[in-house]
Each structure stands twice: as structure tokens, then as C-alpha cells.
Design an enzyme around this catalytic site. Structure first.
Site, PDB file in Angstrom:
ATOM      1  N   ASP A 537       0.775  -1.333   0.025  1.00 52.00           N
ATOM      2  CA  ASP A 537       0.109   0.083   0.015  1.00 52.00           C
ATOM      3  C   ASP A 537       0.906   1.279   0.088  1.00 52.00           C
ATOM      4  OD1 ASP A 537       0.608   0.846   2.783  1.00 52.00           O
ATOM      5  OD2 ASP A 537      -0.249  -1.177   3.088  1.00 52.00           O
ATOM      6  N   GLU A 617      21.625 -22.944 -18.419  1.00 51.57           N
ATOM      7  CA  GLU A 617      20.628 -21.885 -17.753  1.00 51.57           C
ATOM      8  C   GLU A 617      21.571 -20.927 -16.899  1.00 51.57           C
ATOM      9  OE1 GLU A 617      16.666 -24.383 -16.410  1.00 51.57           O
ATOM     10  OE2 GLU A 617      18.687 -24.931 -15.208  1.00 51.57           O
TER      11      GLU A 617
END
Ligand code: DGJ
Length: 744
Positions: A537, A617
Site C-alpha cells: 500500500d 541456464e
């Protein structure tokens, strides 16, 4: 001047570059809301016709006129028990039982600059904006109780944002209890509106929920002691046909991290009222004569240009005028977090190995997550005992950090300072420091209890504990977690008639500690977290520039979570990491490159053990980090555009565009590959129509089969935006394409 007063008509108008907001001091001092919308001049009082309406009472002084009722005139800030039956903004009660508030205008003041709030986060005027921000303060008074409500407005002329808050003052002789003290009321007397709210659950936060505002009352709220995974304190009201690119939209975003409530009522005349502020059923704040209370701030925005423009306004505003951290405008280090790599199975050797492996791939910071302190071998114990576990870390925290630094990496640390385990030295020493109702054992969440931050000594202990960690160790990043909802709200020190204040006092205690820490340690990068996005928030963002978006790191789930988050909050605030596949939360396998493309729409980092990656990877990690460095400023400071909405379940696409419109990063993830696929066509946004662009690189991931992007080179911004692009065919499980466009 962005705030004007026309004395003759008693009209106060707040103007931003694109909006006008207006109120009028009406009959008998009632403060009427006359307009909020596109910028235009003049008085809008003519819109609101007085009329005799059955069962809508009239003020005593006008009772024989019958045409003026509080119940059907748009109010700037609604009272209660005084003639307006719609949503109240304030519920007040004096010690002798007088209930309600009949608020009338007393005076107003226009000031340069931005007001601040006592103990609460609030937007500010950024350096250079001092002349473009003004404050309006309007004082209303209830004669029976002496309660005053000072309505505060911050007008950000250039940013098209109006902030609101209320300072309540008991200017009477009797004690007053506030059972409701909203930050703002917004009456929209005309129009048909949809509401969009952002609901969810742990590991699936901020799912947009759109529907028409119907007759009756709908509420978006949290009583969990935090803004919550379940209902974010942000609501959009928009026209039924509003899209990303057109339509009137109002944003109501609370700058508050605790219990909240945003209510929307459509009444008997189809007029809509939104009231937003502190929530929680038990809220009750006592004001002795002379005492005051500031409410949390509401960040309000209007645009006639659709949801994309609304989001962009919030993104820019939060970055510029809410986030105080110097990190807000700075490049964040690419980090590797130990949580999904090792969980609590950690020791110095393992962490150092992670650090070495990560460093080789280009990672810049190692973050040690949960499990490093006290007897923390599982999540049943040790919260509160913030000293290193010497069996795991024989050289202490300091020794570990030095070794990590010697490997060439910065060091970050996880803490959860608001909590305590029953099985901890802290709890054994201070059992009364937790929130607990006398005579009842408190409910337990994740095997832990909540420290009572409404008590100064507890908040001071928390500050000292974190400050000591930061003073004694070279910690450059803190992940501040909070892993349960707050229950058993009762503070051992407060008298009975102040127990209704505990939840809000908790937040004031927390904000005070955060404020002290970020002021004393501005060099430390803080990341908020509450089991992922349980406290995502604007209140937290005033102190910490970024928040871990969700405990769900599955790239496909993240498409929804991050897109939902993007309606209100900027990518610079959104913690996002690449994790292992199959994913630990969903069990889904996704291509490595797609995971990176999704995490690149946030702060970017890794949450896996590099040693478990294949050599291919590992090489890919280095390339991903290289690409991220190339686009990080664009992601952090650029404009974000959703190119697809909830209606599209075939693919999700988005775009970042730099402020100078020189560069743009386009990303698309295919979530539902089709047999004999329909063409996949999109229009880009935000580019300069007059300039020509070239694809600097295009990166495909997870494609079993793909065709090349065929675009004229160079191609005009106009062509990309109006003609669009047809994405080449890509087949596979969750394949993705990213392309960086640059103006030539
Ligand atoms: C919840 C957080 O969201 C996770 O990332 C991790 O830090 C755990 N807590 C640790 O307990």
C-alpha cells in the site's frame, strides 16, 4: 494559484492541469460538493437543484422551505444523525451521549506547499515542486459537541492529484469518542459508474474485480490489522464503458497500511457517495477537550483518458511525491534471496556457496532470508531473538557479511520485527508485550504472536533492535516481513475507554519506527513484505521504496498479480524474482526466459539455488542480468502500459516507455497456445508518432517453434501505435517474447 476562492458565491475551486474540484459554502454553512472532473471554469452550483423530497428532512432553520435537504444535496464531508441518511464520514459521541455530527463551515485557509500529518505517512512537495503544490484547509464544526473537522486538501497542480485528510479537534468541553473518522467523502451526484477493487488472498493478491455500482452499499475493507492480501485500500470508479484508453475514472487510494474501509453507496436518487478511511469494527478514538487526531491520507486522482492514464498518474505521483527513500530514484542491486533456494536449511557455508555461485552469474547482492537467528530452525520459534545463531553462523552475522562482501557481493537481511514466537527469549522476558485479551489466549498465526506496537517501550525496543543490527553490521538491504493477521486487539497499558484505539496506535507505532530507521539509515534499501503482498500500500511506500509483491513466484500467476498491482502501484515498487521450475507454490513448469521476462517488470532478482541450474541456464542468468541492466531505468522510471486486460486469457502483454519516448520494452507471454492460432495483434502505446523506431533486440523464450518478428526497420511510432504489431507465431508452454525498441 491552484486554489481559488470566490467570496461572493462562497465557492472554493481546486485546479490541476487537467482537473477541477469544487465546493460551495451553502445555506446555513453546509459545505456542498459541486464538482470533480475535467478542468473547466465557473461555478457548478447550478447543477444541484434544491427540491422537496419525501422523507428527506430539512434543516430546522429552513423547515418551511422544504426544498433543501442534507439527504439529497452533495456534501463535501458528510455528518451523521443530522438529516443525511447516506454514508456518514464521521460518527461521534460525547460523554453525555450526544451522537452524530452536524458539520457547518467555520473558516478556511489557503497555504503554499503541502500539509503534513501527525505521525502518518503523507505525500510531500518534491524538490522543485514547491510552487506547484498548495494546501486548502476548511474547518467545519458541530455546535452540539464542539467537534471540529479540519478538511485538508493538497493540490498537486502539475500531477493531477488531490490529497485529502481530516484533522479532528475536540474544541468543546466534553470528551468525544470518534467511532468513524473518514479521511474523505466524495459525492458523484450524476453518472453511471463501475467500481474496480483489488481483492485476493495470500499468494494471489490484487485481482481486479469490476462491476457496476448498484443501489445499496458496497464495502472494500480490511479488519486484519494490515491493508491485507484480501482487499487492497484502492478503488477506482469509472464510467461503464471506460477502457484503458478512454473514459472518466476516479482513483481513491488510501495511504495507510492498517484497517481500512472504502464504502460506496448508490442512493435513492442514484447519486453515488464514496467514503474512505480507517476501518475495523472496533475503532473508537477518544478525544479529550483540546486533543486532536489526524486521519490517514487519501490520494485522489481523476482522468477522462481511461485506466492507463489513471495508473500512470499514480505511478509517477508515488515515485515523485510519496516515496521519500533516496532509493526510489536509484538503480536497485540485482539480488539473490536465500528463501526458495534453501528455506531455513542454512549455515555459513551454504550461504557463502550461494554467494559465490550467484556472483559468477552477475548477481550483485545476497539476501539472507528467514532462519539465521536464535533457535530458528523452523517457523515455530525464535521470532524476537534477533541475534545470530552461532551454530549456523559461527563467525556471527558480521563474519558472514565480511565473507559475502569479500566475494564481491553486497549483503541484505530478512527480519520480522513486529512479531514474537511464544518459544523465544523475548516472549519469556516480556509476555505482556503481545496483543492479547485478558483471560483469553491469543489466536496464533504461523505459530507467532504480535508485539503491541501501540506501546512506546515496545516500539522503542523494535527500533533499537533493528538500528543495532544496522549499526553493528554492514547490511545494505532489509526485507521487513510481517506474517500474520492481527487478532486479540487489546493493549495491557491502555485504559478501557482507549482500547478502540489500539489498532491505529499500532500503525502509528510502526510508522514512527519506520520513519526513524529510514531517516537514520538512508543508505539502506528497505523492502516491505507481509507474507508477500499483504501490506502492499501507499503507506508503506512512503517509507520503503519497494514491497515484495507476492509469495507466489510462479511467472504465470505473477502475470495476474503484477498486472492487478499495476493499476495503482509503479513497477519500481514491485518486488519480483526469478524462481525455480517447477514452481514451489503452484508446481507449474515455465520456461526460464519467461520467468525472467516477468520478473523484469519489477525490481528483479533471483530466488533459487544457482548450483541447481544447468550450465546453459547459468549462462542464461548472466544474459538476463545483462538485459535487465539495459532496461532497468526504463522499468523503474518509465511509463507502464497494460496492452491486454482481464478479458484476454490467451496472452498478457505490457510495455514500458521512457519519459523521453526514446525507448520502449515490449513483453508478451502466451498463456493459452491455440491450434491453428488466430493472429496475435496489438497496438503499442506511448511512443512518439513522429519518430522512427528500430528493434534493438528481441528475445524469445520457451518456444518449441517460432517465426521471426517481421517489422519494417525503421518503423514509425505512429505505425506501431495505430497500425500495431502482429506478433509472430510462437508455440510452446508459456512462451514469451520481449523486444526493446529504440528511436533512431
Ligand atoms: C514470507 C515472505 O513473503 C517470504 O518471502 C519469506 O521471507 C518467508 N516469509 C520467510 O519466513
Amino acid at each position: 494559484m491552484s486554489i481559488r476562492f470566490e467570496q461572493k458565491q462562497g465557492i472554493l475551486t481546486l485546479l490541476t492541469d487537467q482537473t477541477a474540484y469544487q465546493m460551495q459554502i451553502g445555506p446555513l454553512g453546509y459545505l456542498l460538493h459541486t464538482y470533480y472532473g475535467r478542468r473547466c471554469e465557473g461555478s457548478f452550483a447550478y447543477l444541484h437543484l434544491e427540491r422537496d423530497c419525501g422523507f428527506s428532512p430539512n434543516p430546522y432553520e429552513l423547515s418551511y422551505a422544504r426544498s433543501f435537504s442534507m439527504d439529497n444535496m452533495p456534501q463535501e464531508y458528510s455528518g451523521s444523525n443530522a438529516g443525511d441518511f447516506r454514508l456518514a464520514s464521521v460518527l461521534a459521541e460525547t460523554e453525555d451521549g450526544i451522537r452524530g455530527a452536524d458539520l457547518r463551515y467555520v473558516n478556511h485557509e489557503i497555504r503554499r506547499g503541502k500539509y503534513s500529518l501527525q505521525g502518518l505517512p503523507a505525500a510531500f512537495a518534491a524538490a522543485g515542486d514547491e510552487d506547484a503544490v498548495e494546501t486548502l484547509s476548511v474547518t467545519l464544526r458541530d455546535a452540539a459537541s464542539g467537534l471540529e473537522a479540519e478538511l485538508l486538501y493538497g493540490v498537486y497542480e502539475k500531477q493531477n492529484v488531490i490529497t485529502r485528510a481530516v484533522r479532528f479537534r475536540n474544541a468543546g468541553q466534553k470528551k468525544v469518542k470518534l467511532r468513524k473518522a473518514a479521511s474523505a467523502c466524495l459525492d458523484l451526484p450524476f453518472g453511471e459508474w463501475d467500481s474496480i477493487s483489488f481483492h485476493g488472498r495470500h499468494a494471489m493478491e490484487r485481482m481486479p474485480d469490476r462491476g457496476p455500482v448498484r443501489n445499496g452499499i458496497q464495502t472494500v475493507s480490511s479488519g486484519r490489522g494490515a491493508s491485507s492480501h484480501q482487499h487492497n485500500p484502492f478503488v477506482i470508479l469509472c464510467e461503464h464503458d471506460a477502457t484503458e484508453d478512454h473514459g472518466e475514472c476516479y482513483g481513491l487510494m488510501l495511504c495507510y497500511s492498517g484497517n481500512h474501509r472504502i464504502e460506496i453507496e448508490r442512493d435513492q436518487t442514484d447519486s453515488v457517495r464514496a467514503v474512505a478511511g480507517i476501518g475495523g469494527d472496533g475503532f473508537c478514538w477518544k478525544l479529550e477537550p483540546g486533543e486532536s487526531l489526524d486521519t490517514p491520507e487519501l490520494l485522489m486522482c481523476f482522468t477522462a483518458e481511461g485506466l492507463d492514464a489513471l495508473s500512470g498518474t499514480y505511478h509517477r505521483f508515488i515515485r515523485r511525491s510519496l516515496c521519500r527513500s533516496p532509493w526510489s530514484g536509484k538503480k536497485r542491486p540485482v539480488l539473490l534471496n536465500s528463501w526458495e533456494a534453501a528455506y531455513m536449511d542454512i549455515n555459513e557455508d551454504r550461504i557463502l556457496q550461494l554467494a559465490r555461485d550467484a556472483k559468477k552469474l552477475g548477481v550483485e547482492m545476497l539476501v539472507l532470508d528467514d532462519g539465521w537467528f536464535g533457535s530458528r530452525n523452523d517457523d515455530h520459534r525464535a521470532l524476537g531473538d534477533w541475534t545470530p545463531n552461532l551454530e549456523k553462523l559461527p563467525h556471527g552475522l558480521d563474519g558472514l557479511i565480511r565473507r559475502v562482501n569479500d566475494e564481491g557481493l553486497k549483503f541484505g537481511l530478512w527480519i520480522e520485527p513486529e512479531m514474537v514466537s511464544e518459544n523465544s527469549d523475548l516472549y519469556r522476558a516480556h509476555p505482556d508485550w503481545v496483543l492479547a485479551v485478558p483471560g483469553r489466549k491469543p489466536a496464533i498465526g504461523r505459530s507467532q504472536m504480535v508485539l503491541d506496537l501501540s506501546r512506546d517501550e515496545v516500539a522503542d525496543w523494535m527500533y533499537e533492535t533493528v538500528a543495532r543490527l544496522l549499526r553493528e553490521n554492514h547490511i545494505e538491504y532489509i526485507k521487513w516481513d510481517m506474517n500474520r493477521s492481527i487478532t486479540d486487539v487489546y493493549s495491557a497499558l491502555l485504559p478501557a475507554d482507549r482500547q478502540g484505539e489500539v489498532s491505529h496506535r499500532y500503525m502509528l507505532g510502526l510508522y514512527r519506527v519506520m520513519d526513524r530507521l529510514v531517516s537514520e539509515f538512508p543508505q539502506v534499501l528497505f523492502e516491505g513484505c507481509a507474507g508477500g503482498g499483504g501490506r502492499f500500500d501507499a503507506g508503506i511506500l512512503a517509507y520503503f521504496p519497494q514491497i515484495w509483491c507476492s509469495d507466489n513466484t510462479d511467472a504465470v500467476a505473477r502475470l495476474l498479480i503484477q498486472q492487478g498491482t499495476s493499476y495503482g502501484y509503479p513497477a519500481s515498487a514491485l518486488g519480483a524474482h526469478v524462481s525455480a521450475s517447477p514452481n514451489h507454490q503452484t508446481g507449474r513448469s515455465t520456461p526460464f526466459g519467461t520467468r525472467a521476462a516477468v520478473a523484469m517488470a519489477g525490481t528483479f532478482g533471483y530466488e533459487l539455488d544457482p548450483a541447481k541450474l544447468s550450465p546453459e541456464e547459468q549462462a542464461e542468468v548472466t544474459q538476463q542480468i545483462g538485459r535487465f541492466h539495459e532496461v532497468e531505468e526504463l522499468v523503474r522510471e518509465g511509463d507502464y502500459h497494460r496492452l491486454t486486460g482481464a478479458e484476454n486469457n490467451r496472452y498478457t502483454a505490457w510495455q514500458f516507455v521512457s519519459e523521453d519516448r526514446n525507448e520502449s520494452l515490449f513483453t508478451l507471454v502466451l498463456t493459452e497456445p491455440e491450434g491453428n492460432p488466430r493472429p496475435l495483434h496489438l497496438r503499442l502505446k506511448g511512443l512518439d508518432p513522429e519518430r522512427a523506431y528500430r528493434v534493438v533486440w528481441a528475445e524469445y523464450a520457451g518456444c518449441r517453434y517460432r517465426e521471426e518478428m517481421k517489422l519494417p526497420a525503421p518503423i514509425s511510432g505512429a505505425a506501431l501505435m495505430y497500425g500495431g504489431i502482429t506478433v509472430p507465431r510462437i508455440y510452446g508452454d508459456y512462451p514469451s517474447v520481449q523486444a526493446l525498441f529504440r528511436a533512431v
